[in-house]
Structures are given as C-alpha cells and as structure tokens.
Design a protein around this motif. Structure first.
Motif, PDB file in Angstrom:
ATOM      1  N   UNK A 124      -6.055   4.370  -0.005  1.00 32.70           N
ATOM      2  CA  UNK A 124      -5.008   5.091  -0.734  1.00 32.70           C
ATOM      3  C   UNK A 124      -5.364   6.562  -0.922  1.00 32.70           C
ATOM      4  N   UNK A 125      -6.644   6.839  -1.165  1.00 32.51           N
ATOM      5  CA  UNK A 125      -7.046   8.200  -1.474  1.00 32.51           C
ATOM      6  C   UNK A 125      -7.288   9.088  -0.280  1.00 32.51           C
ATOM      7  N   UNK A 126      -7.652   8.502   0.862  1.00 27.99           N
ATOM      8  CA  UNK A 126      -8.053   9.301   2.021  1.00 27.99           C
ATOM      9  C   UNK A 126      -6.971   9.477   3.074  1.00 27.99           C
ATOM     10  N   UNK A 127      -5.830   8.802   2.896  1.00 25.74           N
ATOM     11  CA  UNK A 127      -4.768   8.915   3.904  1.00 25.74           C
ATOM     12  C   UNK A 127      -3.491   9.431   3.254  1.00 25.74           C
ATOM     13  N   UNK A 128      -2.766  10.323   3.949  1.00 23.35           N
ATOM     14  CA  UNK A 128      -1.475  10.789   3.441  1.00 23.35           C
ATOM     15  C   UNK A 128      -0.435   9.687   3.536  1.00 23.35           C
ATOM     16  N   UNK A 129       0.704   9.921   2.900  1.00 24.85           N
ATOM     17  CA  UNK A 129       1.761   8.909   2.876  1.00 24.85           C
ATOM     18  C   UNK A 129       2.243   8.556   4.276  1.00 24.85           C
ATOM     19  N   UNK A 130       2.218   9.526   5.192  1.00 23.33           N
ATOM     20  CA  UNK A 130       2.696   9.281   6.551  1.00 23.33           C
ATOM     21  C   UNK A 130       1.779   8.360   7.348  1.00 23.33           C
ATOM     22  N   UNK A 131       0.543   8.158   6.874  1.00 25.57           N
ATOM     23  CA  UNK A 131      -0.426   7.356   7.628  1.00 25.57           C
ATOM     24  C   UNK A 131      -0.921   6.137   6.858  1.00 25.57           C
TER      25      UNK A 131
ATOM     26  N   UNK B 117     -14.544   5.393   8.299  1.00 25.47           N
ATOM     27  CA  UNK B 117     -15.432   4.601   7.440  1.00 25.47           C
ATOM     28  C   UNK B 117     -14.617   3.814   6.409  1.00 25.47           C
ATOM     29  N   UNK B 118     -13.578   4.447   5.871  1.00 24.35           N
ATOM     30  CA  UNK B 118     -12.727   3.786   4.887  1.00 24.35           C
ATOM     31  C   UNK B 118     -12.045   2.564   5.488  1.00 24.35           C
ATOM     32  N   UNK B 119     -11.534   2.700   6.701  1.00 24.84           N
ATOM     33  CA  UNK B 119     -10.869   1.571   7.363  1.00 24.84           C
ATOM     34  C   UNK B 119     -11.859   0.440   7.621  1.00 24.84           C
ATOM     35  N   UNK B 120     -13.120   0.774   7.896  1.00 23.18           N
ATOM     36  CA  UNK B 120     -14.120  -0.230   8.233  1.00 23.18           C
ATOM     37  C   UNK B 120     -14.670  -0.964   7.019  1.00 23.18           C
ATOM     38  N   UNK B 121     -14.426  -0.466   5.809  1.00 19.74           N
ATOM     39  CA  UNK B 121     -15.082  -1.020   4.627  1.00 19.74           C
ATOM     40  C   UNK B 121     -14.634  -2.457   4.340  1.00 19.74           C
ATOM     41  N   UNK B 122     -13.336  -2.715   4.372  1.00 13.52           N
ATOM     42  CA  UNK B 122     -12.847  -4.069   4.102  1.00 13.52           C
ATOM     43  C   UNK B 122     -13.238  -5.058   5.214  1.00 13.52           C
ATOM     44  N   UNK B 123     -13.167  -4.690   6.502  1.00 13.88           N
ATOM     45  CA  UNK B 123     -13.692  -5.598   7.531  1.00 13.88           C
ATOM     46  C   UNK B 123     -15.174  -5.896   7.354  1.00 13.88           C
ATOM     47  N   UNK B 124     -15.956  -4.896   6.903  1.00 17.66           N
ATOM     48  CA  UNK B 124     -17.380  -5.133   6.655  1.00 17.66           C
ATOM     49  C   UNK B 124     -17.569  -6.166   5.556  1.00 17.66           C
ATOM     50  N   UNK B 125     -16.771  -6.062   4.504  1.00 18.02           N
ATOM     51  CA  UNK B 125     -16.837  -7.055   3.429  1.00 18.02           C
ATOM     52  C   UNK B 125     -16.461  -8.439   3.946  1.00 18.02           C
ATOM     53  N   UNK B 126     -15.448  -8.512   4.799  1.00 19.83           N
ATOM     54  CA  UNK B 126     -15.023  -9.801   5.355  1.00 19.83           C
ATOM     55  C   UNK B 126     -16.123 -10.427   6.198  1.00 19.83           C
ATOM     56  N   UNK B 127     -16.861  -9.594   6.953  1.00 19.36           N
ATOM     57  CA  UNK B 127     -17.941 -10.114   7.791  1.00 19.36           C
ATOM     58  C   UNK B 127     -19.029 -10.775   6.959  1.00 19.36           C
ATOM     59  N   UNK B 128     -19.295 -10.236   5.771  1.00 18.58           N
ATOM     60  CA  UNK B 128     -20.329 -10.807   4.898  1.00 18.58           C
ATOM     61  C   UNK B 128     -19.763 -11.927   4.035  1.00 18.58           C
ATOM     62  N   UNK B 129     -18.559 -11.729   3.493  1.00 19.40           N
ATOM     63  CA  UNK B 129     -18.035 -12.647   2.497  1.00 19.40           C
ATOM     64  C   UNK B 129     -17.346 -13.877   3.049  1.00 19.40           C
TER      65      UNK B 129
ATOM     66  N   UNK C  14      -3.657   0.973   6.456  1.00 18.82           N
ATOM     67  CA  UNK C  14      -3.880  -0.289   5.755  1.00 18.82           C
ATOM     68  C   UNK C  14      -3.662  -1.483   6.679  1.00 18.82           C
ATOM     69  N   UNK C  15      -2.656  -1.381   7.565  1.00 18.58           N
ATOM     70  CA  UNK C  15      -2.424  -2.462   8.527  1.00 18.58           C
ATOM     71  C   UNK C  15      -3.593  -2.581   9.502  1.00 18.58           C
TER      72      UNK C  15
ATOM     73  N   UNK D 296       0.828  -1.203   0.000  1.00 19.28           N
ATOM     74  CA  UNK D 296       0.000   0.000   0.000  1.00 19.28           C
ATOM     75  C   UNK D 296       0.868   1.261   0.000  1.00 19.28           C
ATOM     76  N   UNK D 297       1.915   1.267   0.831  1.00 17.71           N
ATOM     77  CA  UNK D 297       2.827   2.416   0.877  1.00 17.71           C
ATOM     78  C   UNK D 297       3.533   2.601  -0.464  1.00 17.71           C
TER      79      UNK D 297
END
Length: 358
Positions: free
Chosen positions: A283-290, A168-180, A295-296, A72-73
């Motif tokens: 990728x779009x909502x976080x600066x390079x420093x974060x 919300x962005x961080x929660x999106x992939x865990x939400x997909x994992x909960x369903x998928x 992502x982790x 991701x970085x």
C-alpha cells in the motif's frame, strides 16, 4: 492444493477487473458468487457427495484471489498516505471476523444445530455483507472518479518498471508463505503424532490458537515505525525464526496441551507481523495506478510459493513422518528467504529516520 491454486487464476481476473470497473462492484460480485456457491455444500450433504464439498474450497480460493486486488485498491483510494498503517488494522479486523464469526462460531454451532440451518445462516452472512458494501458506496463516489490505470501508451511489465524496494515488497508475502505454509499444512498431522488417541481434540484448539495468534500479531507493531520495520531484515528474520522455533518445540508439549497452544499462538503472532508489514509495504510503496497489479502479483507469487513448499513437505511427511518433514523443510525455506532478503536489502527513506528521531 484446492484451497490455494484457484487463487492464482482469481488474482489475474481480479487485476483485470480493477482496470474496468469499481472495486466495490467486484466485492459485491464476489459476495453474490459466494452465496450461489453454497449450492455445492447443500448438494454434497444431501447426496453424500465429497467432490461437491471439495468444489467449495476451489471457489473460496478463486473468490479470495478476485477480491484481494479490489480490496487493496479500495484501501489505497480511501486512505491518505499517513493513514495507510490503518490498513493493517483493517486487515486484522477482517481476519478477526473470519476467525471469530466464521471458524470459531462455526465450530461451536456444528453439531448443535442442523447443518442445513448452519448453511442458511452462512447465506444470510453473504447477503448482509453485500448490503453493507452497497451502503458504503456513497463514501467512495469521489474516489471512484480517479483513474485506475497508468498513463496511456505502451507499458512495460510491472516487474521491470519498479524499483528494487518495490520488488522486495512484492516478495515479502511469498517469502512468508514459503516458511509458513508447510507448517500450517502439517499442523493436524503434528497433532496426530503428539496425541494419537485424541488428535481431533487437540487439532481444533491448535487451529484456533493459530488463528488468534494471527489476529494479535499486527497489534504488536508501532504504526509510526511500519516503514522502518519493513526494510529491517533482522526484524523480519527474527519473526520467522520465532515461528520456526515454536514449531520445533511443539513435540515437547506432548501431555501438556496448554504449552502447545502457547507455542502455536506465539508462532503465528510472529508470522503475522511479517504479513502486516508486507501488506503495508504494498500500500505504501505503490501508487494507485499500480497497487492493484502489485497486490495481484504478490498474491500469485504467494500462492505458488505455498503450493510448491507445501507439496514438497506433504510428500516428505508421507514417507518420513510429519516432524521429520517439519525439521527438514522449515530451516531450508528460512535459508532461501534469508538469501532473498539479503540480496534485496534496502534502507528506510531518510524522512522516515528523521521522523523517528523527532
């Protein structure tokens, strides 16, 4: 569990390594460890040792967790903001190589050539990957000089410092994992209930249809509208609803294999649209420093969600059957995800709406 939980620890290590060293070095390190890990399947095959084969699942999950923040970085450093939609295409290409060259080619060759020879080909793939990463290092020499950490001083936890849209962005992939994750874990068992006399003959094509659907999902998105799609709850819930609906219709495909393949393909095409939007959002909502830390964090939450919901589903399947577990868990998990998305709803930035009108 063995293929998921070690990724939690791996993401912690990957996040810390990104603060101290180059993401390219981390990826090369992961390739070398993957090469060395082939000693376990060799030992397992020669001595008929099942635990040695299961260790491979643990190591794969661990290395995936280490690699994800670094990758991701690397995307964030190597792409300008207007090129970030290309990162979703890159994720698709990465997944395509895994599906077509890994799973697909491996299934075709398994049984045709000696297993040790197959592992030797696998070893060559790790060596080739490490060489290709080293060759690409020259293109990132300038980017490597940029700092990876935030400004000095005492830093509060990332979750408290970020905005609601970033949470919300961080929660999106865990939400997909909960369903998928529950549905994906049940797929071989569903194949067994649909066709008890030849479950393996149905399970392998279903698994391949699942992978092809995951590959094609991101290709359905308009790259110019990714930021708008990512904040649209209706689109996200519609995709997850299609995923669940296709799995609910799977029993009707008994006796018609092609219908089952189409359903699984469609389900995972819809689910990977959500995955692409989640990847783009980080990728779009976080600066390079974060971005490595974010992502982790998303990876760890994804692993926990998949582990909890898969564990509950597997216990229900053991006592009540695979389809009953599926019909109970998927609506329940979708309801939880719907509530979370509603509580964390947000709007697209005005500049995105302006560009769409233009």
């Amino acid at each position: 569990m063995l293929s998921m939980l070690p990724g939690f620890i791996g993401s912690i290590w990957g996040e810390r390594l990104c603060k101290k060293t180059s993401p390219l070095r981390i990826l090369i390190f992961a390739e070398i460890l993957g090469l060395l890990a082939l000693a376990f399947p060799v030992y397992g095959l020669l001595h008929h040792n099942v635990p040695a084969l299961l260790v491979v699942q643990c190591i794969e999950a661990l290395l995936s967790g280490i690699s994800y923040p670094a990758l991701t970085l690397l995307f964030k450093r190597g792409l300008r903001h207007d090129e970030l939609p290309a990162a979703t295409a890159m994720e698709t290409i990465i997944f395509a190589s895994q599906v077509l060259l890994g799973t697909g080619l491996g299934v075709l060759l398994f049984g045709l050539i000696d297993t040790l020879h197959l592992l030797a080909i696998d070893a060559l793939s790790f060596v080739a990957s490490a060489i290709l990463i080293m060759m690409s290092a020259a293109a990132f020499r300038t980017a490597e000089t940029q700092p990876t950490e935030a400004m000095p001083g005492r830093q509060e936890p990332l979750w408290r410092a970020i905005s609601p849209s970033q949470k919300r962005t961080i929660m999106l992939l865990p939400a997909l994992a909960a369903v998928g994750a529950p549905a994906m874990a049940l797929l071989p068992a569903l194949a067994q209930e649909i066709r008890p006399e030849d479950s393996a003959g149905l399970a392998l094509p279903l698994l391949f249809a699942r992978s092809l659907g995951q590959l094609c999902g991101p290709l359905m998105l308009d790259a110019r509208k990714l930021q708008l799609y990512a904040v649209n709850n209706r689109i996200l819930l519609a995709c997850l609803g299609i995923f669940i609906g296709c799995y609910f219709l799977l029993p009707l495909s008994a006796g018609y294999s092609y219908i089952g393949l189409i359903l699984i393909f469609s389900a995972h095409m819809a689910s990977n649209i959500v995955f692409a939007l989640g990847t783009f959002g980080i990728l779009g909502n976080f600066p390079q420093t974060q971005v490595a830390k974010a992502s982790a964090m998303s990876w760890r939450a994804q692993v926990l969600a998949a582990t909890v919901f898969t564990g509950i589903t597997s216990a229900m399947a053991h006592y009540f059957g695979a389809f009953n577990a599926l019909y109970c868990m998927l609506p329940f998990s979708l309801g939880i995800v719907g509530v979370l998305l509603w509580l964390n709803r947000t709007k697209a930035p005005n500049n995105v709406n302006l560009r769409l009108r233009e």
